[in-house]
Design a protein around this motif. Structure first.
Motif, PDB file in Angstrom:
ATOM      1  N   LEU A 139       0.953  -1.181  -0.089  1.00 59.53           N
ATOM      2  CA  LEU A 139      -0.172   0.152   0.053  1.00 59.53           C
ATOM      3  C   LEU A 139       0.847   1.484   0.175  1.00 59.53           C
ATOM      4  O   LEU A 139       0.648   2.311  -0.615  1.00 59.53           O
ATOM      5  N   VAL A 140       1.866   1.285   0.645  1.00 60.01           N
ATOM      6  CA  VAL A 140       2.826   2.648   0.583  1.00 60.01           C
ATOM      7  C   VAL A 140       3.632   2.681  -0.719  1.00 60.01           C
ATOM      8  O   VAL A 140       3.111   3.751  -1.256  1.00 60.01           O
ATOM      9  N   GLY A 141       3.773   1.605  -1.179  1.00 61.63           N
ATOM     10  CA  GLY A 141       4.455   1.777  -2.615  1.00 61.63           C
ATOM     11  C   GLY A 141       3.338   2.110  -3.554  1.00 61.63           C
ATOM     12  O   GLY A 141       3.750   3.103  -4.521  1.00 61.63           O
ATOM     13  N   ALA A 142       2.285   1.482  -3.440  1.00 58.29           N
ATOM     14  CA  ALA A 142       1.269   1.833  -4.425  1.00 58.29           C
ATOM     15  C   ALA A 142       0.693   3.176  -4.218  1.00 58.29           C
ATOM     16  O   ALA A 142       0.279   3.980  -5.349  1.00 58.29           O
ATOM     17  N   GLY A 143       0.907   3.890  -3.041  1.00 59.86           N
ATOM     18  CA  GLY A 143       0.263   5.336  -2.740  1.00 59.86           C
ATOM     19  C   GLY A 143       1.554   6.249  -3.571  1.00 59.86           C
ATOM     20  O   GLY A 143       1.177   7.105  -4.242  1.00 59.86           O
ATOM     21  N   ILE A 144       2.930   5.803  -3.542  1.00 61.12           N
ATOM     22  CA  ILE A 144       3.711   6.558  -4.261  1.00 61.12           C
ATOM     23  C   ILE A 144       3.640   6.443  -5.990  1.00 61.12           C
ATOM     24  O   ILE A 144       3.695   7.490  -6.522  1.00 61.12           O
ATOM     25  N   ALA A 145       3.302   5.362  -6.271  1.00 61.45           N
ATOM     26  CA  ALA A 145       2.849   5.019  -7.721  1.00 61.45           C
ATOM     27  C   ALA A 145       1.785   5.712  -8.263  1.00 61.45           C
ATOM     28  O   ALA A 145       1.738   6.325  -9.461  1.00 61.45           O
ATOM     29  N   GLU A 146       0.977   6.063  -7.301  1.00 61.08           N
ATOM     30  CA  GLU A 146      -0.122   6.649  -7.804  1.00 61.08           C
ATOM     31  C   GLU A 146       0.042   8.371  -8.004  1.00 61.08           C
ATOM     32  O   GLU A 146      -0.597   8.981  -8.770  1.00 61.08           O
ATOM     33  N   THR A 147       1.238   9.003  -7.585  1.00 61.37           N
ATOM     34  CA  THR A 147       1.506  10.173  -7.620  1.00 61.37           C
ATOM     35  C   THR A 147       1.383  10.791  -9.097  1.00 61.37           C
ATOM     36  O   THR A 147       0.718  11.731  -9.201  1.00 61.37           O
ATOM     37  N   THR A 148       2.035  10.192 -10.002  1.00 63.66           N
ATOM     38  CA  THR A 148       2.113  10.800 -11.164  1.00 63.66           C
ATOM     39  C   THR A 148       0.671  10.937 -11.951  1.00 63.66           C
ATOM     40  O   THR A 148      -0.069  11.639 -12.642  1.00 63.66           O
ATOM     41  N   GLY A 149      -0.124   9.711 -11.698  1.00 64.07           N
ATOM     42  CA  GLY A 149      -1.572   9.767 -12.155  1.00 64.07           C
ATOM     43  C   GLY A 149      -2.376  10.939 -11.450  1.00 64.07           C
ATOM     44  O   GLY A 149      -3.113  11.460 -12.101  1.00 64.07           O
ATOM     45  N   ILE A 150      -2.291  11.106 -10.276  1.00 55.08           N
ATOM     46  CA  ILE A 150      -2.782  12.280  -9.660  1.00 55.08           C
ATOM     47  C   ILE A 150      -2.245  13.597 -10.096  1.00 55.08           C
ATOM     48  O   ILE A 150      -3.005  14.700 -10.266  1.00 55.08           O
ATOM     49  N   LEU A 151      -0.992  13.861 -10.482  1.00 58.66           N
ATOM     50  CA  LEU A 151      -0.313  14.984 -10.898  1.00 58.66           C
ATOM     51  C   LEU A 151      -1.170  15.395 -12.156  1.00 58.66           C
ATOM     52  O   LEU A 151      -1.649  16.491 -12.807  1.00 58.66           O
ATOM     53  N   SER A 152      -1.202  14.203 -13.047  1.00 56.48           N
ATOM     54  CA  SER A 152      -1.969  14.457 -14.297  1.00 56.48           C
ATOM     55  C   SER A 152      -3.327  14.842 -14.246  1.00 56.48           C
ATOM     56  O   SER A 152      -3.781  15.576 -15.129  1.00 56.48           O
ATOM     57  N   LEU A 153      -3.932  14.107 -13.187  1.00 57.44           N
ATOM     58  CA  LEU A 153      -5.504  14.437 -13.100  1.00 57.44           C
ATOM     59  C   LEU A 153      -5.612  16.022 -12.596  1.00 57.44           C
ATOM     60  O   LEU A 153      -6.280  16.769 -13.286  1.00 57.44           O
ATOM     61  N   VAL A 154      -4.539  16.554 -11.753  1.00 57.72           N
ATOM     62  CA  VAL A 154      -4.610  17.795 -11.439  1.00 57.72           C
ATOM     63  C   VAL A 154      -4.483  18.758 -12.589  1.00 57.72           C
ATOM     64  O   VAL A 154      -5.234  19.796 -12.752  1.00 57.72           O
ATOM     65  N   VAL A 155      -3.606  18.537 -13.317  1.00 55.48           N
ATOM     66  CA  VAL A 155      -3.269  19.429 -14.652  1.00 55.48           C
ATOM     67  C   VAL A 155      -4.532  19.477 -15.574  1.00 55.48           C
ATOM     68  O   VAL A 155      -4.889  20.367 -15.974  1.00 55.48           O
ATOM     69  N   SER A 156      -5.005  18.164 -15.552  1.00 53.96           N
ATOM     70  CA  SER A 156      -6.285  18.260 -16.674  1.00 53.96           C
ATOM     71  C   SER A 156      -7.364  19.156 -16.037  1.00 53.96           C
ATOM     72  O   SER A 156      -7.967  19.712 -16.551  1.00 53.96           O
ATOM     73  N   LEU A 157      -7.550  18.936 -14.782  1.00 55.32           N
ATOM     74  CA  LEU A 157      -8.717  19.736 -14.088  1.00 55.32           C
ATOM     75  C   LEU A 157      -8.325  21.103 -14.068  1.00 55.32           C
ATOM     76  O   LEU A 157      -9.378  21.953 -14.403  1.00 55.32           O
ATOM     77  N   ILE A 158      -7.138  21.481 -13.919  1.00 53.69           N
ATOM     78  CA  ILE A 158      -6.858  23.005 -14.062  1.00 53.69           C
ATOM     79  C   ILE A 158      -7.084  23.366 -15.472  1.00 53.69           C
ATOM     80  O   ILE A 158      -7.603  24.545 -15.755  1.00 53.69           O
ATOM     81  N   PHE A 159      -6.939  22.496 -16.746  1.00 53.63           N
ATOM     82  CA  PHE A 159      -7.218  23.080 -17.858  1.00 53.63           C
ATOM     83  C   PHE A 159      -8.595  23.136 -18.122  1.00 53.63           C
ATOM     84  O   PHE A 159      -9.337  23.987 -18.942  1.00 53.63           O
ATOM     85  N   ILE A 160      -9.217  22.233 -17.482  1.00 53.26           N
ATOM     86  CA  ILE A 160     -11.025  22.126 -17.681  1.00 53.26           C
ATOM     87  C   ILE A 160     -11.901  23.130 -16.982  1.00 53.26           C
ATOM     88  O   ILE A 160     -12.612  23.792 -17.438  1.00 53.26           O
ATOM     89  N   PHE A 161     -11.498  23.160 -15.546  1.00 47.06           N
ATOM     90  CA  PHE A 161     -12.038  24.089 -14.852  1.00 47.06           C
ATOM     91  C   PHE A 161     -11.479  25.426 -14.348  1.00 47.06           C
ATOM     92  O   PHE A 161     -11.918  26.241 -13.767  1.00 47.06           O
ATOM     93  N   GLY A 162     -10.084  25.193 -14.513  1.00 50.30           N
ATOM     94  CA  GLY A 162      -9.404  26.797 -13.962  1.00 50.30           C
ATOM     95  C   GLY A 162      -8.593  27.187 -14.903  1.00 50.30           C
ATOM     96  O   GLY A 162      -7.413  27.424 -14.743  1.00 50.30           O
ATOM     97  N   ASN A 163      -9.108  27.116 -16.162  1.00 46.72           N
ATOM     98  CA  ASN A 163      -8.075  27.402 -17.253  1.00 46.72           C
ATOM     99  C   ASN A 163      -7.326  28.692 -17.262  1.00 46.72           C
ATOM    100  O   ASN A 163      -7.959  29.736 -17.411  1.00 46.72           O
ATOM    101  N   PRO A 164      -5.938  28.675 -17.169  1.00 47.65           N
ATOM    102  CA  PRO A 164      -5.379  29.947 -16.939  1.00 47.65           C
ATOM    103  C   PRO A 164      -5.115  30.707 -18.245  1.00 47.65           C
ATOM    104  O   PRO A 164      -4.560  31.957 -18.214  1.00 47.65           O
ATOM    105  N   MET A 165      -5.257  30.070 -19.465  1.00 47.58           N
ATOM    106  CA  MET A 165      -4.933  30.535 -20.678  1.00 47.58           C
ATOM    107  C   MET A 165      -5.914  31.375 -21.313  1.00 47.58           C
ATOM    108  O   MET A 165      -5.652  32.319 -21.967  1.00 47.58           O
ATOM    109  N   VAL A 166      -7.402  31.059 -21.106  1.00 50.64           N
ATOM    110  CA  VAL A 166      -8.171  31.991 -21.704  1.00 50.64           C
ATOM    111  C   VAL A 166      -8.039  33.564 -21.270  1.00 50.64           C
ATOM    112  O   VAL A 166      -8.401  34.230 -22.131  1.00 50.64           O
ATOM    113  N   LYS A 167      -7.697  33.620 -20.039  1.00 42.33           N
ATOM    114  CA  LYS A 167      -7.636  35.277 -19.558  1.00 42.33           C
ATOM    115  C   LYS A 167      -6.696  35.822 -20.514  1.00 42.33           C
ATOM    116  O   LYS A 167      -6.500  36.984 -20.669  1.00 42.33           O
TER     117      LYS A 167
END
Lengths: 88, 452
Positions: free
Chosen positions: B70-98
């Motif tokens: 579980l500890v190792g799988a938690g670390i392995a999850e990191t890049t998946g979550i980072l990608s999710l965050v970047v995707s959500l930023i582009f979808i919900f808080g898009n900084p580029m349209v401004k």
């Protein structure tokens, strides 16, 4: 800006195709490296059979090379003996 | 056909509201970013399998192996979550349209390309996910069999996994710069669509280059897993195991760092816009340079195999030291020698990329009156051909790892083993050289332009 002729389009796409064909080289590279590793392992365990081991490794590597050479041949045909422009 | 599709494409893009172009690019980028999810999925599945196997073999220590998994799988999850965050930023808080509120359609093209580049960079998280998952599985297996060495096993897994995550963080940095502090929009203050196309191509190239980090993620994770396994079996050799893992991981980071440098050059130095300006601009030269920028990034993907291969060699060397600590210097020497040979592909890629960016021969061919479309496609093709380097890099690393393994068991055989390894590695290099030759032909002796 001049227009693009059909011939230019074929030749441009041939350049992309020649590059893409070379991606086939991934396979032989991995496979031959694996063979080299197993060969090194076997020589370590049975150094008296070194000749046979290396012969087998090189024979197998030569077989593994084929698809890389196919890719190279297609790339070279697209670049140097392009049959497609003749079909136009 | 008189109509020119590049002109049509740009006019078509500029016929929309600028915000629409940026948001469309963001949608593609948000999707590509999520490709990283492959990594944690594969890695955690491997860890789950190893933990299940361990629980079956050692039911009395199943709590320990579950914890390690579980500890190792938690670390392995990191890049998946980072990608999710970047995707959500582009979808919900898009900084580029401004940034496009001023309504500059050329800038919108740059921003759309940047969003796609940011997504491509995040997709490299596949590697760290797989690598950290492998380490988690090996740690879980080791802890189940030797629960008394839990501390050392977990320490090695955590340290190695942290190194494997660096490439995910490199990618995150590149994505966030493109999203929030985009240096390219400052370059494209003019409303020249040709320049915008080059900058957008540079952003996509930067994202493509970062994909090479996936290899280093897998490689470092493999080394971490083997080190954790070794410490479980031979805790007294921890020092030697750790040193081998760290040296192997450092070697496997080189191609990721090459790629980071190329991405930063494409974003901050933008050498191709200067070339376009000094050649009088125009859409034709801009298309050549745009596809050269994308080709330069694609070429760097060739370093992916080197990352995995050097990590494999590092892991095998750590394993050899665990089994036979007296083989430390012989096995480390083999690992370094074999890994250096595996760097060849990464260096071929770097050379072609730098030629495309700083000594682009296609520009003078265009100035000499050759057809721009063939030259532009040749720039892209020259980069794509270098992806072949993935194979030799990975294969040579496997050879180096296997040589370490046997030298660990039989250090006296070092001479014969090394000779066989190097001979085999030379054979494995061939397809990488074919790719390099085709790339050099496209750039310096292009036969296609003469056929027109």
């Amino acid at each position: 800006m001049e227009g693009i002729t059909g011939r230019a389009l074929i030749l441009a796409c041939s350049a992309i195709g020649a590059g893409t064909a070379m991606i086939a080289g991934i396979g032989p590279g991995i496979g031959q490296g694996f063979a080299a590793g197993k060969g090194a392992e076997a020589v370590g365990k049975q150094p008296e059979a070194q000749g046979d081991i290396i012969k087998t490794m090189l024979l197998g590597a030569a077989v593994a090379e084929t698809t890389g050479i196919y890719g190279l041949v297609v790339a070279l045909i697209l670049l140097f003996a392009n049959p497609l422009v003749g079909l136009l | 056909m008189a109509a020119n599709f590049i002109e049509m494409f740009i006019n078509w893009l500029m016929s929309f509201e600028p915000q629409a172009v940026v948001l469309a690019g963001s949608a593609i980028g948000a999707g590509i970013s999520m490709i990283a999810g492959i990594g944690p999925g594969v890695g955690q599945g491997y860890a789950a399998g190893k933990a299940a196997e361990a629980a079956g073999a050692h039911p009395e220590t199943s709590k320990d192996s579950l914890l390690a998994m579980l500890v190792g799988a938690g670390i392995a999850e990191t890049t998946g979550i980072l990608s999710l965050v970047v995707s959500l930023i582009f979808i919900f808080g898009n900084p580029m349209v401004k940034l496009t509120e001023a309504g500059d359609p050329a800038q919108a093209i740059v921003l759309a390309g940047s969003a796609i580049g940011a997504g491509l960079a995040m997709s490299a998280g596949v590697g760290a996910g797989i690598g950290c998952g492998y380490a988690a599985g090996k740690a879980s297996e080791g802890v189940a069999a030797y629960p008394e060495n839990q501390r050392g096993v977990l320490m090695n897994m955590l340290l190695g996994s942290a190194i494997a995550q660096t490439t995910g963080i490199f990618s995150l940095v590149i994505s966030l710069i493109l999203a929030f502090a985009n240096p390219l929009v400052k370059v494209s203050t003019s409303t020249d669509p040709g320049m915008a196309l080059i900058l957008a191509g540079g952003a996509i190239g930067a994202g493509l280059a970062m994909i090479a980090g996936a290899g280093s993620g897998v490689g470092c994770g493999y080394a971490a897993g083997k080190a954790a396994e070794g410490v479980a079996i031979a805790p007294d050799n921890q020092r030697g195991i750790l040193v081998n893992m760290l040296v192997g991981s450092a070697l496997c980071q080189t191609t990721a760092i090459f790629s980071l440098v190329i991405a930063l050059i494409l974003m901050f130095a933008t050498p191709l816009t200067g070339i376009a300006a000094s050649n009088g601009g125009g859409l034709e030269i801009c298309l050549i340079l745009t596809l050269s920028a994308i080709g330069a990034g694609a070429s760097m993907i060739g370093g992916t195999g080197t990352g995995v291969g050097c990590g494999y060699a590092g892991g095998k060397s750590a394993e050899a030291v665990a089994i036979n600590p007296s083989s430390n210097s012989a096995s480390m020497m083999t690992m370094i020698l074999g890994s250096s040979i595996s760097q060849t592909s990464g260096i071929f890629s770097l050379v072609i990329t730098l030629i495309l960016l700083y000594a682009n021969p296609l520009v003078s061919l265009y100035a000499a009156g050759e057809n721009f479309l063939i030259l532009a496609a040749s720039g892209l093709g020259a980069g794509l051909a270098l992806i072949a380097g993935v194979g030799p890099g990975l294969g040579q690393g496997i050879a180096a790892g296997k040589a370490c393994e046997v030298i660990g068991l039989r250090p006296k055989m070092q001479g014969n083993v090394l000779r066989t390894m190097i001979l085999g590695q030379a054979v494995a290099q061939t397809t990488g050289i074919y790719g390099l030759v085709i790339s050099l032909v496209l750039l310096f002796a292009n036969p296609l332009v003469g056929l027109l």
